[in-house]
Design a protein around this motif. Sequence first.
Motif, mmCIF file in Angstrom:
data_model
loop_
_atom_site.group_PDB
_atom_site.id
_atom_site.type_symbol
_atom_site.label_atom_id
_atom_site.label_comp_id
_atom_site.label_asym_id
_atom_site.label_seq_id
_atom_site.Cartn_x
_atom_site.Cartn_y
_atom_site.Cartn_z
ATOM 1 N N VAL A 124 0.855 -1.186 0.000
ATOM 2 C CA VAL A 124 0.000 0.000 0.000
ATOM 3 C C VAL A 124 0.894 1.240 0.000
ATOM 4 N N LEU A 125 0.642 2.152 -0.921
ATOM 5 C CA LEU A 125 1.371 3.414 -1.013
ATOM 6 C C LEU A 125 0.445 4.541 -0.570
ATOM 7 N N VAL A 126 0.880 5.312 0.440
ATOM 8 C CA VAL A 126 0.054 6.391 0.998
ATOM 9 C C VAL A 126 0.834 7.700 0.951
ATOM 10 N N ASP A 127 0.226 8.728 0.378
ATOM 11 C CA ASP A 127 0.842 10.060 0.355
ATOM 12 C C ASP A 127 0.434 10.807 1.621
ATOM 13 N N LEU A 128 1.389 10.926 2.570
ATOM 14 C CA LEU A 128 1.129 11.669 3.801
ATOM 15 C C LEU A 128 1.939 12.961 3.870
ATOM 16 N N ASP A 129 2.486 13.387 2.729
ATOM 17 C CA ASP A 129 3.089 14.717 2.659
ATOM 18 C C ASP A 129 1.938 15.679 2.392
ATOM 19 N N LEU A 130 1.171 15.950 3.442
ATOM 20 C CA LEU A 130 -0.115 16.618 3.274
ATOM 21 C C LEU A 130 0.010 18.076 2.839
ATOM 22 N N ARG A 131 1.116 18.725 3.166
ATOM 23 C CA ARG A 131 1.279 20.125 2.773
ATOM 24 C C ARG A 131 1.690 20.271 1.312
ATOM 25 N N ARG A 132 2.468 19.305 0.821
ATOM 26 C CA ARG A 132 2.895 19.348 -0.578
ATOM 27 C C ARG A 132 2.732 17.970 -1.211
ATOM 28 N N PRO A 133 1.493 17.503 -1.374
ATOM 29 C CA PRO A 133 1.277 16.170 -1.958
ATOM 30 C C PRO A 133 1.739 16.127 -3.411
ATOM 31 N N GLY A 165 -2.604 -3.434 -10.751
ATOM 32 C CA GLY A 165 -2.408 -4.883 -10.720
ATOM 33 C C GLY A 165 -3.248 -5.511 -9.627
ATOM 34 N N ASP A 166 -2.695 -6.551 -9.036
ATOM 35 C CA ASP A 166 -3.418 -7.279 -7.997
ATOM 36 C C ASP A 166 -2.941 -6.961 -6.593
ATOM 37 N N ASN A 167 -1.792 -6.275 -6.465
ATOM 38 C CA ASN A 167 -1.189 -6.200 -5.131
ATOM 39 C C ASN A 167 -0.586 -4.845 -4.760
ATOM 40 N N LEU A 168 -0.976 -3.772 -5.460
ATOM 41 C CA LEU A 168 -0.519 -2.429 -5.088
ATOM 42 C C LEU A 168 -1.721 -1.491 -4.998
ATOM 43 N N ALA A 169 -1.970 -0.957 -3.809
ATOM 44 C CA ALA A 169 -3.024 0.033 -3.597
ATOM 45 C C ALA A 169 -2.370 1.394 -3.395
ATOM 46 N N ILE A 170 -2.973 2.446 -3.985
ATOM 47 C CA ILE A 170 -2.376 3.777 -3.965
ATOM 48 C C ILE A 170 -3.405 4.781 -3.457
ATOM 49 N N GLY A 171 -3.045 5.502 -2.382
ATOM 50 C CA GLY A 171 -3.896 6.549 -1.833
ATOM 51 C C GLY A 171 -3.185 7.884 -1.875
ATOM 52 N N THR A 172 -3.823 8.912 -2.441
ATOM 53 C CA THR A 172 -3.156 10.205 -2.657
ATOM 54 C C THR A 172 -3.998 11.356 -2.121
ATOM 55 N N ASN A 173 -3.529 12.572 -2.386
ATOM 56 C CA ASN A 173 -4.224 13.797 -1.994
ATOM 57 C C ASN A 173 -4.368 14.710 -3.196
ATOM 58 N N ALA A 174 -5.528 15.325 -3.330
ATOM 59 C CA ALA A 174 -5.753 16.241 -4.435
ATOM 60 C C ALA A 174 -5.332 17.662 -4.099
ATOM 61 N N SER A 175 -5.306 17.984 -2.813
ATOM 62 C CA SER A 175 -4.955 19.354 -2.412
ATOM 63 C C SER A 175 -4.200 19.333 -1.088
ATOM 64 N N ALA A 176 -3.539 20.447 -0.794
ATOM 65 C CA ALA A 176 -2.719 20.533 0.412
ATOM 66 C C ALA A 176 -3.597 20.730 1.649
ATOM 67 N N VAL A 177 -3.043 20.308 2.801
ATOM 68 C CA VAL A 177 -3.697 20.474 4.097
ATOM 69 C C VAL A 177 -2.796 21.354 4.953
ATOM 70 N N ARG A 178 -3.292 22.501 5.386
ATOM 71 C CA ARG A 178 -2.455 23.441 6.137
ATOM 72 C C ARG A 178 -2.099 22.910 7.526
ATOM 73 N N LEU A 206 3.906 1.808 2.501
ATOM 74 C CA LEU A 206 4.893 2.859 2.267
ATOM 75 C C LEU A 206 4.215 4.210 2.442
ATOM 76 N N PHE A 207 4.720 5.019 3.374
ATOM 77 C CA PHE A 207 4.197 6.354 3.606
ATOM 78 C C PHE A 207 5.193 7.381 3.064
ATOM 79 N N ASP A 208 4.757 8.165 2.079
ATOM 80 C CA ASP A 208 5.577 9.287 1.612
ATOM 81 C C ASP A 208 5.348 10.441 2.581
ATOM 82 N N MET A 209 6.344 10.718 3.435
ATOM 83 C CA MET A 209 6.204 11.686 4.522
ATOM 84 C C MET A 209 6.829 13.036 4.146
#
Length: 273
Positions: A124-133, A165-178, A206-209
């Motif tokens: 699982v890939l998660v974008d947690l760089d919330l200020r600059r996704p 595919g069958d084994n990679l999930a991706i969660g992202t952000n459309a806009s920044a969070v102050r 995997l968390f992109d911090m």
Amino acid sequence: MERIQAAIQKAKERRGDIPEGLLPPGGLRNGRPAPLPVGGPAWAELAPFEPEPRLMARNRIVTFADVDPAHVTFDMMRTKILRTMRQNGWTSLGITSPSAECGKTTLTINLAFSFAHQPDVRTVLVDLDLRRPAVARHLGLTVPQSMASVLHGTRPIAENFVRYGDNLAIGTNASAVRSSSELLLSPATAQGGATLKASFQPDVILFDMPPMLVSDSLMAFAPHLDCVLLVAAAENTRLDEVDKCEHDLAEQTNVLGVVLNKCRYMGEDYGYY
């Protein structure tokens, strides 16, 4: 007659000529029903996503197609990371850097697709760089998503993640969070992270911090991470910055290692290429 009808049906499947309403849930792969993802209940609910190859190449996601010889470096890193995490029973890995422009997001995405090539590893890939996704932009994802809403439980996981595919999930952000630090410090975020794990039952998250020295968001979320990988940029990151980040991280979680990125002066005999 039955044999002729079966042959015609088989030929249609190979051409992808089946009416949309009759397609199997997982779609087709090489003319045959594709297997549904395994793992937690969230996998089967995710919409499939296929990045555009030229965009991936332009953004230096070399592990997507495995054409660029540089993908071997990420595959080696993947193997080392997976071995260490399995030995310690870890699942969550945060990837950060001392400052911006160290290439941590590009490295994180490359690792994610490298993991995706391992069919027995659910990632699982998660974008947690919330200020600059930046993950969505790198992948060409235009669907509006909000990890902040998922962590607070106000948005279903299936609406904020896509499946490659069958084994990679991706969660992202459309806009920044102050107020990203306050969000990551809240008890709701801890519960949201636990819900993610229960829903996906992944082998690796995997968390992109965010960068460490520009905000306290990473330190706010560090207690929820099993380990952290620090990305330093050659000719940009100072040694004292790396030392400070390592020291601060070691007080909160496990430091998996330091990656030297953007190094342009490798020996000619390095590697097989």
